[in-house]
Design a protein around this motif. Structure first.
Motif, PDB file in Angstrom:
ATOM      1  N   ARG A 121     -13.639 -34.346  -9.628  1.00 31.16           N
ATOM      2  CA  ARG A 121     -12.203 -34.286  -9.894  1.00 31.16           C
ATOM      3  C   ARG A 121     -11.419 -33.864  -8.655  1.00 31.16           C
ATOM      4  N   ILE A 122     -12.028 -33.082  -7.781  1.00 27.77           N
ATOM      5  CA  ILE A 122     -11.301 -32.524  -6.653  1.00 27.77           C
ATOM      6  C   ILE A 122     -11.793 -33.052  -5.305  1.00 27.77           C
ATOM      7  N   THR A 123     -12.930 -33.719  -5.276  1.00 26.14           N
ATOM      8  CA  THR A 123     -13.446 -34.251  -4.022  1.00 26.14           C
ATOM      9  C   THR A 123     -14.311 -35.464  -4.315  1.00 26.14           C
ATOM     10  N   ASP A 124     -14.979 -36.010  -3.286  1.00 32.04           N
ATOM     11  CA  ASP A 124     -15.818 -37.184  -3.490  1.00 32.04           C
ATOM     12  C   ASP A 124     -17.275 -36.771  -3.656  1.00 32.04           C
ATOM     13  N   TRP A 125     -18.165 -37.761  -3.636  1.00 28.46           N
ATOM     14  CA  TRP A 125     -19.572 -37.496  -3.906  1.00 28.46           C
ATOM     15  C   TRP A 125     -20.203 -36.573  -2.866  1.00 28.46           C
ATOM     16  N   ARG A 126     -19.677 -36.553  -1.647  1.00 24.12           N
ATOM     17  CA  ARG A 126     -20.244 -35.677  -0.616  1.00 24.12           C
ATOM     18  C   ARG A 126     -20.057 -34.205  -0.978  1.00 24.12           C
ATOM     19  N   GLY A 127     -19.004 -33.922  -1.739  1.00 23.75           N
ATOM     20  CA  GLY A 127     -18.776 -32.548  -2.162  1.00 23.75           C
ATOM     21  C   GLY A 127     -19.892 -32.000  -3.025  1.00 23.75           C
ATOM     22  N   VAL A 128     -20.588 -32.876  -3.758  1.00 19.80           N
ATOM     23  CA  VAL A 128     -21.721 -32.432  -4.578  1.00 19.80           C
ATOM     24  C   VAL A 128     -22.804 -31.833  -3.687  1.00 19.80           C
ATOM     25  N   PHE A 129     -23.078 -32.488  -2.560  1.00 17.81           N
ATOM     26  CA  PHE A 129     -24.104 -31.977  -1.649  1.00 17.81           C
ATOM     27  C   PHE A 129     -23.629 -30.721  -0.920  1.00 17.81           C
ATOM     28  N   HIS A 130     -22.323 -30.618  -0.662  1.00 16.57           N
ATOM     29  CA  HIS A 130     -21.816 -29.384  -0.077  1.00 16.57           C
ATOM     30  C   HIS A 130     -22.083 -28.198  -1.011  1.00 16.57           C
ATOM     31  N   VAL A 131     -21.824 -28.403  -2.304  1.00 21.12           N
ATOM     32  CA  VAL A 131     -22.059 -27.335  -3.280  1.00 21.12           C
ATOM     33  C   VAL A 131     -23.547 -27.008  -3.366  1.00 21.12           C
ATOM     34  N   LEU A 132     -24.411 -28.025  -3.373  1.00 25.29           N
ATOM     35  CA  LEU A 132     -25.853 -27.788  -3.429  1.00 25.29           C
ATOM     36  C   LEU A 132     -26.328 -27.029  -2.196  1.00 25.29           C
ATOM     37  N   ALA A 133     -25.759 -27.336  -1.034  1.00 24.09           N
ATOM     38  CA  ALA A 133     -26.142 -26.620   0.182  1.00 24.09           C
ATOM     39  C   ALA A 133     -25.756 -25.146   0.088  1.00 24.09           C
ATOM     40  N   VAL A 134     -24.571 -24.866  -0.446  1.00 22.26           N
ATOM     41  CA  VAL A 134     -24.146 -23.475  -0.609  1.00 22.26           C
ATOM     42  C   VAL A 134     -25.069 -22.748  -1.588  1.00 22.26           C
ATOM     43  N   ILE A 135     -25.414 -23.410  -2.701  1.00 18.91           N
ATOM     44  CA  ILE A 135     -26.345 -22.806  -3.663  1.00 18.91           C
ATOM     45  C   ILE A 135     -27.679 -22.513  -2.986  1.00 18.91           C
ATOM     46  N   GLY A 136     -28.147 -23.453  -2.165  1.00 18.81           N
ATOM     47  CA  GLY A 136     -29.403 -23.254  -1.453  1.00 18.81           C
ATOM     48  C   GLY A 136     -29.358 -22.075  -0.506  1.00 18.81           C
ATOM     49  N   VAL A 137     -28.251 -21.914   0.224  1.00 17.47           N
ATOM     50  CA  VAL A 137     -28.108 -20.771   1.137  1.00 17.47           C
ATOM     51  C   VAL A 137     -28.142 -19.456   0.359  1.00 17.47           C
ATOM     52  N   LEU A 138     -27.380 -19.387  -0.733  1.00 15.85           N
ATOM     53  CA  LEU A 138     -27.334 -18.160  -1.523  1.00 15.85           C
ATOM     54  C   LEU A 138     -28.703 -17.822  -2.103  1.00 15.85           C
ATOM     55  N   LEU A 139     -29.406 -18.841  -2.617  1.00 13.63           N
ATOM     56  CA  LEU A 139     -30.723 -18.594  -3.203  1.00 13.63           C
ATOM     57  C   LEU A 139     -31.725 -18.172  -2.132  1.00 13.63           C
ATOM     58  N   THR A 140     -31.624 -18.753  -0.940  1.00 14.26           N
ATOM     59  CA  THR A 140     -32.504 -18.350   0.166  1.00 14.26           C
ATOM     60  C   THR A 140     -32.297 -16.889   0.524  1.00 14.26           C
ATOM     61  N   LEU A 141     -31.038 -16.459   0.586  1.00 17.68           N
ATOM     62  CA  LEU A 141     -30.737 -15.061   0.899  1.00 17.68           C
ATOM     63  C   LEU A 141     -31.272 -14.120  -0.181  1.00 17.68           C
ATOM     64  N   VAL A 142     -31.134 -14.521  -1.448  1.00  9.06           N
ATOM     65  CA  VAL A 142     -31.639 -13.693  -2.544  1.00  9.06           C
ATOM     66  C   VAL A 142     -33.159 -13.579  -2.474  1.00  9.06           C
ATOM     67  N   VAL A 143     -33.837 -14.707  -2.211  1.00  9.74           N
ATOM     68  CA  VAL A 143     -35.294 -14.680  -2.089  1.00  9.74           C
ATOM     69  C   VAL A 143     -35.710 -13.791  -0.918  1.00  9.74           C
ATOM     70  N   TRP A 144     -35.047 -13.945   0.225  1.00  6.13           N
ATOM     71  CA  TRP A 144     -35.390 -13.151   1.405  1.00  6.13           C
ATOM     72  C   TRP A 144     -35.188 -11.662   1.157  1.00  6.13           C
ATOM     73  N   ARG A 145     -34.151 -11.320   0.417  1.00 10.43           N
ATOM     74  CA  ARG A 145     -33.820  -9.900   0.212  1.00 10.43           C
ATOM     75  C   ARG A 145     -34.652  -9.254  -0.895  1.00 10.43           C
ATOM     76  N   PHE A 146     -34.904  -9.961  -1.969  1.00 10.05           N
ATOM     77  CA  PHE A 146     -35.445  -9.313  -3.165  1.00 10.05           C
ATOM     78  C   PHE A 146     -36.860  -9.741  -3.566  1.00 10.05           C
TER      79      PHE A 146
END
Length: 431
Positions: A183-208
């Motif tokens: 609704r707010i961006t094109d199909w590339r935005g889906v991968f941007h969101v997935l990349a952000v989720i991946g970064v956050l999950l990597t940090l959580v795994v590394w920390r905890f």
């Protein structure tokens, strides 16, 4: 482990766990919520990577000037990567521990996802979706391995049930999120969101999430040892029968996953948001039936009998879909086709868990290798089915129904011909 070793966790599995023996069940209970959140995130990442992207498939065909069958290969590539990655990462985690292969896989996942967001051609997108799947497989395999490290017996079974719920909820919310992103961006935005989720999950795994497999419990077998074990498993006719039955049922499910964006949106004119809602409803059906299977049927009805009901229902739903999409009953609208897909998806809640359970009950001596083989075979068969649903173009749903009916019929044939559920004793392992 001595009491002092338990206190080093301080209620969390942190870096200190990497130098301590694997946590016992008592310590695992103390960190249950944290483990659930971290491992739940790892388990949910692959379905998020697959299903958040689904509403964007029609848009990708236009943006990259590629036919539907080519764009569907982006799903096939990701699925094939997840299949092959399990064979590699599983033995790596047994040799080098859980933490290092997991973090390496997460970093590669983030980088591959970022490149997918920038891909100028369908061919490049397919290549990096393959790499994304290979890296994402680390979460699938290692999440299960960590559960085995921390839990035992009933506690382990309950935790796996929780992970199954999380992995079932992820496909429900993923297309909904994807539809809102469009609704707010094109199909590339889906991968941007997935990349952000991946970064956050990597940090959580590394920390905890610290190391849960101590050095004394690791082995040097590597991939070669795992492949030799898998060869022995494939020689077991009944195990191979359950593996093929589950893999073919999964292929029918993946035919739906890869074709439904075009069927619902292009053929029946639904919006991405409507497609997301229907996809979520079907996923709810699968989760609900799966919980009925686990909470009510298991222990009361033979697993083989329930499995037979599931495969039979998938077969009948596929036949109904073929008749409707071929116009045998006249021009079918979205509602009856959606109803047929709902029945097919819901029946997967009876078929998929029970094929895995029956296969793994035969292999207590090699449960890890058996689990990897079951997962890999399902992903590979699903990857083969994916491009077939678009072979006649994006304006007919008949290929989807044909693939589903063929897979369901072959699954039933493997179940009856190889598993032979009517036999008792060692060959029939149903409850």
């Amino acid at each position: 482990m001595p009491e002092s070793g338990q206190k080093t966790t301080q209620g969390n599995i942190t870096e200190s766990a990497s130098v301590a023996p694997a946590a016992p069940v008592t310590a695992a209970r103390r960190v249950g919520l944290l483990v659930t959140l971290v491992l739940g995130g790892l388990t949910a990442l692959p379905p998020l990577s697959m299903d958040m992207y689904l509403p964007a498939l029609p848009e990708v065909t236009g943006a990259l000037h590629a036919p539907a069958a080519t764009v569907q290969l982006t799903l096939t590539a990701c699925l094939a990567g997840m299949a092959l990655g399990q064979l590699v990462v599983g033995p790596m985690s047994d040799r080098w521990g859980r933490r290092r292969p997991l973090l390496a896989g997460m970093v590669v996942y983030v980088l591959a996802t970022a490149v997918c967001a920038l891909a100028p051609t369908a061919e490049l997108l397919i290549g990096f979706r393959l790499l994304q799947g290979l890296a994402g497989a680390a979460g699938i395999v290692i999440a299960r391995a960590v559960v085995r490290d921390l839990y035992d017996g009933v506690e382990m079974a309950r935790f796996f049930s929780t992970l199954m719920l999380i992995s079932g909820v992820a496909p429900i919310i993923a297309p909904l999120i994807g539809g809102q992103i469009l609704r707010i961006t094109d199909w590339r935005g889906v991968f941007h969101v997935l990349a952000v989720i991946g970064v956050l999950l990597t940090l959580v795994v590394w920390r905890f999430l610290g190391e849960t497999l101590p050095p004394e419990r690791r082995h040097e077998g590597g991939v070669g040892h795992a492949l030799r074990t898998m060869r022995g498993l494939l020689a077991d006719r009944v195990f191979a029968g359950y593996m093929l039955t589950g893999g073919l049922a999964f292929a029918a499910l993946f035919a739906y996953i890869s074709a439904s964006p075009f069927v619902v949106q292009e053929i029946y004119g639904a919006s991405p948001q409507t497609f997301s809602l229907l996809f979520g409803l079907n996923s709810i059906g699968l989760v609900v039936v799966g919980q009925i299977n686990g909470k009510i049927l298991v222990g009361r009805v033979s697993l083989d009998k329930v499995l037979g009901w599931g495969i039979g229902t998938i077969l009948l739903a596929s036949l109904a879909l073929l008749l409707m999409t071929a116009g045998v009953f006249g021009e079918a609208g979205l509602v009856p086709v959606a109803a047929g897909l709902f029945v097919l998806m819901s029946a997967m809640g009876l078929a998929l868990p029970n094929t895995n359970a029956q296969a793994l009950m035969r292999t207590p001596h090699a449960a890890g290798s058996a689990s990897a083989l079951l997962g890999t075979s399902s992903f590979l068969v699903g990857a083969v089915a994916s491009p077939l649903v678009g072979i006649a173009g994006e304006h007919t749903a008949v290929p989807m129904a044909v693939v589903q009916l063929t897979c369901a019929a072959l699954a039933l044939a493997c179940f009856l011909g190889l598993c032979r559920p009517w036999r008792s004793g060692k060959e029939a392992t149903g409850v």
